[in-house]
Design an enzyme around this catalytic site. Structure first.
Site, short mmCIF file in Angstrom:
data_model
loop_
_atom_site.label_atom_id
_atom_site.label_comp_id
_atom_site.label_asym_id
_atom_site.label_seq_id
_atom_site.Cartn_x
_atom_site.Cartn_y
_atom_site.Cartn_z
N GLN A 191 0.79 -1.24 0.00
CA GLN A 191 0.00 0.00 0.00
C GLN A 191 0.82 1.30 0.00
OE1 GLN A 191 -2.79 -0.78 3.23
NE2 GLN A 191 -1.53 0.30 4.69
N GLU A 405 -5.28 -7.64 2.93
CA GLU A 405 -5.51 -7.23 4.32
C GLU A 405 -6.98 -6.88 4.51
OE1 GLU A 405 -3.05 -4.05 5.80
OE2 GLU A 405 -1.22 -4.87 4.89
N PHE A 470 -5.06 -5.47 16.35
CA PHE A 470 -5.76 -6.10 15.23
C PHE A 470 -5.69 -7.62 15.27
CE2 PHE A 470 -5.27 -1.88 13.39
CZ PHE A 470 -6.35 -1.75 12.53
#
Length: 516
Positions: A191, A405, A470
């Protein structure tokens, strides 16, 4: 555990009943579909000075005062460098068939192409890769996930110099040569459309460069540097793909792509200017990189807004891009937001989308776009998965895609215990909803071939440090003990096809649930 699972089952049943959606099941995805978890080197490895590793840009950045929300760093992180076999066992027990991780550039080449390959770093990744393969877990490798050798920042300014194209090509080839016999999936970058803005527009990420009105950094030019750095990354990607195609792909049989961040955008108001704002936000997002790589040049919307600030590709560079098209796209998707126009309307500075002249919002007329998560900028909006996947399917001719992701964050502070995090029904609801949305996109023809939860473990979350969690597994950062959250059991049962097939043996439990 049985009682805990019953709570999860009842919760999910109730949520599905209230929302009117169907349960998701492993059988709704192709048999060869990859299901895994994701991580990155700096966020989990630790061992930042062990095994003759060189300093990375993030090693240096996190040791500067005021750069990380909780003052932490990744010096130890999850100590994956020493505990990788324990973590492989967690993956194996979870039942995933793939693991996405990145290779620390500074661990393999401490000084870039200006020094030798580090045999200790090579040995670590060989051991990790071999351990995964032995357990039937497909390695899915990112070559660069934000971290670069500090040497390259010092020597010529990192991504701001075209010199880094030579370094990245060299590093990529070292990886192909040393590990490519066992790696079938490579992504060049993770990203960069997001990280470059945070690095060179806002100053949140290493090297912390920006200028007003975007931020108050000691050095930087927010109007120019993000696009110079992005240009160098695009050309570095093309060079690495060319090396792989010409020298390694034929004999190794792998595939190569790139992973981009894709927030889905909806107009704040159903007006022409807000609809155009959506188009600009998408163009300044993943298409900033995917358009040149797949279509040969930057999006028209970027050129119209940025003018001469956006670099141009030479004819030779365009030919290189056209001849090195990727094998797949990786999409990192977490959330959806509204955007409103900032060309014809006054706006505050948006940390992600200001360059697109739009502003992001997470509620409209007092109604949130979705349920908030622990991260202030991520809301649970499952429909965005199908919308985003469908959009990129149409824009890029249904190029094979992996959801590299997708995950749910819990806010964290030092006073909280493992028990505060293990009952993570919010994460279960989130993943369930996004998988339902993804399955719908696949049924409608999207060529999606894999899905990776971010992340296996709680980890170091960049400028947020350890304030966001996460992970499917809770990590106690003093003892480094890994503790499964309820989502581990959920994901395992999803992967084995037994999710929501368990029947209530006691009809009174079903009656109790229906009145819940």
């Amino acid at each position: 555990m049985a009682a805990a699972w019953l709570v999860v089952l009842l919760t999910v049943h109730r949520l599905l009943h209230l929302s009117g959606v169907s349960a998701v099941d492993r059988s709704q995805f192709p048999p060869d579909f990859l299901f895994g978890t994701s991580s990155s080197a700096y966020q989990v490895e630790g061992g930042y000075l062990e095994g003759n590793k060189g300093l990375s840009n993030w090693d240096v950045f996190t040791h500067k005062q005021g750069t990380i929300e909780d003052g932490s760093n990744g010096d130890t992180a999850n100590d994956h460098y020493h505990r990788y076999m324990e973590d492989i066992e967690l993956m194996h027990s979870l039942g995933v068939n793939s693991y996405r991780f990145s290779i620390s550039w500074a661990r393999i080449l401490p000084k870039g192409r200006f020094g030798d390959v580090n045999p200790d770093g090579v040995a670590f990744y060989n051991a990790l890769i071999d351990g995964l393969v032995q357990k039937g877990i497909q390695p899915f490798v990112t070559i660069c996930h934000y971290d670069i050798p500090h040497e390259l920042d010092e020597r010529y300014g990192g991504w701001l110099s075209p010199e880094i194209q030579k370094d990245f090509s060299y590093f990529a080839e070292v990886c192909f040569k040393l590990f490519g016999d066992r790696i079938k999936f490579w992504t060049t970058f993770n990203q960069p459309n997001l990280s470059i803005k945070f690095s060179y527009m806002d100053g949140f990420y290493s090297p912390g460069r920006c200028s007003e009105p975007f931020g108050k950094c000691a050095l930087g030019n927010s109007s120019i540097e993000p696009y110079v750095a992005g240009h160098n990354i695009i050309l570095s990607h093309a060079n690495a793909v060319s090396v792989y195609r010409n020298k390694y792909q034929g004999k190794q049989g792998g595939q190569i792509g790139i992973a981009l961040s894709i927030t889905w955008y909806e107009p704040f108001r159903n007006t022409t200017i807000d609809l155009l704002a959506v188009k600009r936000a998408l163009s300044f997002g993943a298409s900033w990189f995917l358009d040149p790589i797949l279509l040969g040049d930057y999006p028209t919307e970027m050129r119209e807004v940025l003018g001469q600030s956006l670099p141009k590709f030479t004819s030779k560079q365009k030919n290189r891009l056209q001849s090195t098209k990727l094998d797949f796209i990786g999409l990192n998707h977490y959330t959806t937001c509204y955007v409103k126009d900032c060309i014809f309307s006054p706006c505050e500075i948006d940390p992600v989308n200001a360059d697109a002249r739009v502003f992001s919002l997470y509620e409209r007329d007092g109604v949130p776009i979705g349920k908030a998560t622990g991260a202030p900028f991520f809301h649970d909006v499952p429909r965005g998965m199908e919308e985003a996947v469908t959009y990129y399917k149409q824009r890029y001719n249904n190029t094979p895609t992996y959801i590299t992701e997708n995950g749910y964050s819990q806010a964290s502070n030092s006073n909280m215990t493992a028990k505060d995090f293990t009952n993570d029904t919010g994460r279960i609801t989130y993943i369930q909803g996004y998988l339902i949305s993804l399955a719908s996109a696949i049924r409608k023809g999207a060529d999606v071939r894999g899905y990776f939860v971010w992340s296996l473990l709680d980890d170091f979350e960049w400028n947020f440090g350890y304030t966001l969690r996460f992970g499917l597994y809770h990590v106690h950062y003093k003892t480094l003990k890994r503790t499964p959250k309820l989502s581990v059991d959920w994901y395992r049962k999803f992967l084995t096809g037994s999710l929501l097939r368990r029947k209530f043996r006691d009809e009174s439990q079903l009656h109790k649930f229906n009145s819940y």
